[in-house]
Scaffold this motif. Structure first.
Motif, PDB file in Angstrom:
ATOM      1  N   CYS A 235       0.857  -1.261  -0.039  1.00  0.00           N
ATOM      2  CA  CYS A 235       0.011  -0.142   0.023  1.00  0.00           C
ATOM      3  C   CYS A 235       0.767   1.130   0.096  1.00  0.00           C
ATOM      4  O   CYS A 235       0.552   2.315  -0.645  1.00  0.00           O
ATOM      5  CB  CYS A 235      -1.017  -0.131   1.330  1.00  0.00           C
ATOM      6  SG  CYS A 235      -2.507  -0.947   1.042  1.00  0.00           S
ATOM      7  N   ALA A 236       1.922   1.194   0.945  1.00  0.00           N
ATOM      8  CA  ALA A 236       2.755   2.523   0.927  1.00  0.00           C
ATOM      9  C   ALA A 236       3.673   2.780  -0.398  1.00  0.00           C
ATOM     10  O   ALA A 236       3.443   3.822  -0.828  1.00  0.00           O
ATOM     11  CB  ALA A 236       3.651   2.184   2.099  1.00  0.00           C
ATOM     12  N   HIS A 237       4.126   1.597  -0.834  1.00  0.00           N
ATOM     13  CA  HIS A 237       4.872   1.668  -1.847  1.00  0.00           C
ATOM     14  C   HIS A 237       4.006   1.997  -3.140  1.00  0.00           C
ATOM     15  O   HIS A 237       4.579   2.795  -4.268  1.00  0.00           O
ATOM     16  CB  HIS A 237       5.851   0.561  -2.149  1.00  0.00           C
ATOM     17  CG  HIS A 237       7.150   0.477  -1.234  1.00  0.00           C
ATOM     18  ND1 HIS A 237       8.289   1.036  -1.441  1.00  0.00           N
ATOM     19  CD2 HIS A 237       6.903  -0.113  -0.085  1.00  0.00           C
ATOM     20  CE1 HIS A 237       9.101   0.911  -0.636  1.00  0.00           C
ATOM     21  NE2 HIS A 237       8.289   0.137   0.215  1.00  0.00           N
ATOM     22  N   ARG A 238       3.164   1.492  -3.381  1.00  0.00           N
ATOM     23  CA  ARG A 238       1.879   1.914  -4.381  1.00  0.00           C
ATOM     24  C   ARG A 238       1.722   3.281  -4.491  1.00  0.00           C
ATOM     25  O   ARG A 238       1.627   3.804  -5.568  1.00  0.00           O
ATOM     26  CB  ARG A 238       0.428   0.960  -4.242  1.00  0.00           C
ATOM     27  CG  ARG A 238      -0.567   1.289  -5.207  1.00  0.00           C
ATOM     28  CD  ARG A 238      -1.678   0.701  -4.843  1.00  0.00           C
ATOM     29  NE  ARG A 238      -2.675   0.784  -6.026  1.00  0.00           N
ATOM     30  CZ  ARG A 238      -3.347   1.808  -5.790  1.00  0.00           C
ATOM     31  NH1 ARG A 238      -3.440   2.998  -5.093  1.00  0.00           N
ATOM     32  NH2 ARG A 238      -4.526   1.937  -7.034  1.00  0.00           N
ATOM     33  N   PHE A 239       1.461   4.021  -3.287  1.00  0.00           N
ATOM     34  CA  PHE A 239       1.151   5.313  -3.190  1.00  0.00           C
ATOM     35  C   PHE A 239       2.312   6.013  -3.829  1.00  0.00           C
ATOM     36  O   PHE A 239       2.091   6.984  -4.458  1.00  0.00           O
ATOM     37  CB  PHE A 239       0.910   5.820  -2.057  1.00  0.00           C
ATOM     38  CG  PHE A 239       0.513   7.248  -1.875  1.00  0.00           C
ATOM     39  CD1 PHE A 239      -0.792   7.769  -2.230  1.00  0.00           C
ATOM     40  CD2 PHE A 239       1.533   8.142  -1.488  1.00  0.00           C
ATOM     41  CE1 PHE A 239      -1.088   9.168  -2.126  1.00  0.00           C
ATOM     42  CE2 PHE A 239       1.263   9.346  -1.553  1.00  0.00           C
ATOM     43  CZ  PHE A 239       0.098  10.068  -2.064  1.00  0.00           C
TER      44      PHE A 239
END
Length: 310
Positions: A235-239
């Motif tokens: 989730c964090a890296h996708r953002f």
């Protein structure tokens, strides 16, 4: 022990496992006890060294030793890395039929212990990470494939790109690993493999939208399998990918709200600092927030809190 841990009774869980270590003689069960102790310690505020020690004790039950220093590991890493491109290329050429299933219980347990040690060594002992990665590959080639072989192959693909500039070979090896997941239904490995692939492999060969797609898959498969850690990191890296690829700031703000919600609802509090950093960046871009307004965030980052759950 596991039930007590999941109920939040950590000290009782460790005590129950300590009793098993004294009374049990089966080495597979003993190794599982050490592995569970390592998992419990890894979720608490203890040193990586103490957690890793539990895994090393389990490996010793199978006569497996690891180098104690970077100097001791140098020769093994050098020879293993030199052989890595040829070994992986031959594996991909042979195809999935060229790999048998790993059947020996002691081998499977050893691979699981190696797999458990990888995140710890990646963060704190990179030379030991390299040794374990190379040994896992050799065990897969010599003794057969098991579920955790898949993430190992994707990490070897990552290494082909970063260490040898063989981006095509790294990409093809990762695709080979996904084929194994589909063939043998190794669904618990889909999330970690998608995370590694999206973060370190995909962008060498494909537009950034593929990375986002694989992060989405890492999130959905992680939630389905209970692998919240890889889902949360994804989730964090996708953002980050969305922000850096030119997604509109208003859309980014909506995505960031979803990120905060996911992390908080799943107890992934360590990654909230990532979300707060992204919020600071958006605030500066959208409303001209000052550098000074990020002082508290910089203090938190400097504090170096590395525990995933609180």
């Amino acid at each position: 022990g596991q039930t007590l841990f999941l109920c939040g009774r950590t000290e009782e869980a460790l005590s129950a496992l300590e009793t098993l270590l004294v009374s049990e003689s089966d080495r597979i069960l003993l190794a599982r006890v050490y592995a569970l102790r390592a998992m419990i310690l890894d979720h608490g505020e203890v040193s990586r060294e103490r957690t890793l020690t539990e895994i090393l004790k389990a490996l010793s039950l199978f006569g497996v030793g690891l180098p104690r220093t970077a100097g001791e590991a140098e020769g093994e890493i050098s020879s293993g890395m030199a052989a890595l491109p040829a070994k992986t290329a031959a594996l991909v050429r042979a195809g999935e039929d060229g790999l048998a299933r790993m059947r020996d219980d002691a081998d499977v347990m050893t691979m699981n212990l190696f797999f458990q040690a990888l995140p710890i060594t990646y963060q704190g002992y990179p030379w030991l990470y390299s040794v374990i990665m190379l040994r896992m590959l050799d065990m897969t080639l010599e003794r057969g494939v098991t579920d955790v072989s898949c993430k190992n192959l994707v990490e070897c693909g990552m290494t082909l790109g970063s260490a040898f500039g063989d981006y095509r070979g790294g990409y093809e090896l990762a695709m080979f690993a996904f084929g194994l997941i589909d063939r043998y239904r190794f669904e618990t490995q889909r999330s970690p493999c998608c995370f590694i692939f999206a973060n370190f492999v995909s962008s060498w060969r494909r537009p950034i939208r593929e990375s986002v797609e694989y992060f989405d898959l890492a999130i959905s498969s992680g939630v389905a399998s209970g692998d919240i850690q890889h889902a949360a990191y994804s989730c964090a890296h996708r953002f980050n990918r969305l922000l850096l690829s030119g997604t509109g700031l208003a859309a980014c703000a909506e995505e960031l709200a979803s990120l905060f919600s996911f992390l908080r609802s799943n107890g992934a509090t360590m990654l909230l600092v990532y979300a707060e950093l992204f919020q600071y960046v958006l605030d500066r871009l959208m409303s001209g927030a000052t550098y000074e307004s990020g002082a508290r965030l910089r203090e938190k980052i400097a504090g170096g809190d590395n525990s995933f759950y609180k």
